[in-house]
Design an enzyme around this catalytic site. Structure first.
Site, mmCIF file in Angstrom:
data_model
loop_
_atom_site.group_PDB
_atom_site.id
_atom_site.type_symbol
_atom_site.label_atom_id
_atom_site.label_comp_id
_atom_site.label_asym_id
_atom_site.label_seq_id
_atom_site.Cartn_x
_atom_site.Cartn_y
_atom_site.Cartn_z
ATOM 1 N N SER A 30 0.838 -1.090 0.052
ATOM 2 C CA SER A 30 0.041 -0.118 0.027
ATOM 3 C C SER A 30 0.784 1.062 -0.072
ATOM 4 O O SER A 30 1.831 1.164 0.515
ATOM 5 C CB SER A 30 -0.845 0.009 1.291
ATOM 6 N N TYR B 277 -2.401 -1.136 10.199
ATOM 7 C CA TYR B 277 -2.321 -1.451 8.873
ATOM 8 C C TYR B 277 -1.079 -0.769 8.247
ATOM 9 O O TYR B 277 -0.273 -1.373 7.323
ATOM 10 C CB TYR B 277 -3.658 -0.926 8.252
#
Length: 245
Positions: free
Chosen positions: A155, A169
């Site tokens: 990401s 995350y």
């Protein structure tokens, strides 16, 4: 040097974790449509079976989709998944896509300890676990001319400070990016490549509420002024899985 040879994935065996939904499904559909045999893994058996059945309509050049559900939070399930792929595919596994992931958003004052265990286990630790367990399968299918491939779905929040409070995350994705580098050095001599994609926002269930609330703001940060499309991530994975990659 034609594009069909350079970018071809026809006949390759691919395992996509989290392949029934979201970005994983986008990737799986790209492989199926281009002739690969794809195994879809995820926690929900019905979702995997439904996605596999629906992909029959887009299968081209001998491509196919098959459900192999597994709860990847559990080590025993990871081991069972690798064993089942080995049983079904004596020739080995050409491509492993470590896509399964989880998120947890909360402010720093209320962020729970349990979030770290859940998110880091699935997003980071299991990428290593499955790569390790599938390594004999990957080596079985690899050659110096056409290595086996491991593709991790990272990401942009693993490369930058995220705009939202998703501590576990973003930390897990930063770790995944570095893990991929370490694996690349270790596995390259064994004819297995390791790469990671820094994905931005896509229209997935995980991003639904966020995009509904601030989708225009996200798009404005992107040079093309749009969020990701299915073919963006599918194409990137096909490139990395092909001789062009």
């Amino acid at each position: 040097m034609d594009t069909e040879t350079l970018f071809g994935v026809k006949g390759k065996v691919v395992l996509v974790t989290g392949g029934a939904k979201g970005i994983g499904r986008m990737i799986a559909e790209g492989f199926v449509a281009n002739g690969a045999k794809v195994y879809l893994s995820g926690r929900e058996a019905k979702a995997c079976e439904s996605a596999a059945a629906e992909m029959a309509s887009i299968a081209r050049h001998g491509g196919s989709a098959h459900a192999l559900p597994a709860d990847l939070q559990k080590l025993s399930e990871c081991q069972r998944l690798a064993e089942e792929v080995s049983r079904r595919e004596p020739g080995g596994l050409h491509v492993l896509v470590n896509n399964a992931g989880a998120n947890w958003g909360a402010d720093i004052d209320s962020y729970p300890d349990a979030a770290w265990t859940k998110v880091l286990t699935l997003n980071l630790q299991r990428a290593f676990t499955l790569t390790q367990l599938c390594l004999p399968l990957l080596e079985r299918a690899s050659s110096a001319e056409d290595p086996a491939r491991v593709v991790h779905i990272g990401s942009i929040d693993g490369l930058r400070v995220p705009t939202l409070s998703t501590y576990a995350y973003s930390a897990s994705k930063a770790g995944l990016h570095h893990l991929s580098r370490a694996l690349a050095r270790e596995l390259g001599p064994r004819h297995v490549t390791s790469n990671v994609l820094a994905c931005g926002p896509f229209r997935t269930k995980m991003m639904k509420a966020t995009l509904e609330a601030a989708g225009d703001a996200f798009a404005e940060e992107i040079p093309l002024r749009r969020i990701g499309k299915d073919e963006d991530v599918a194409g990137a994975c096909i490139f990395l899985a092909s001789k062009a990659g």
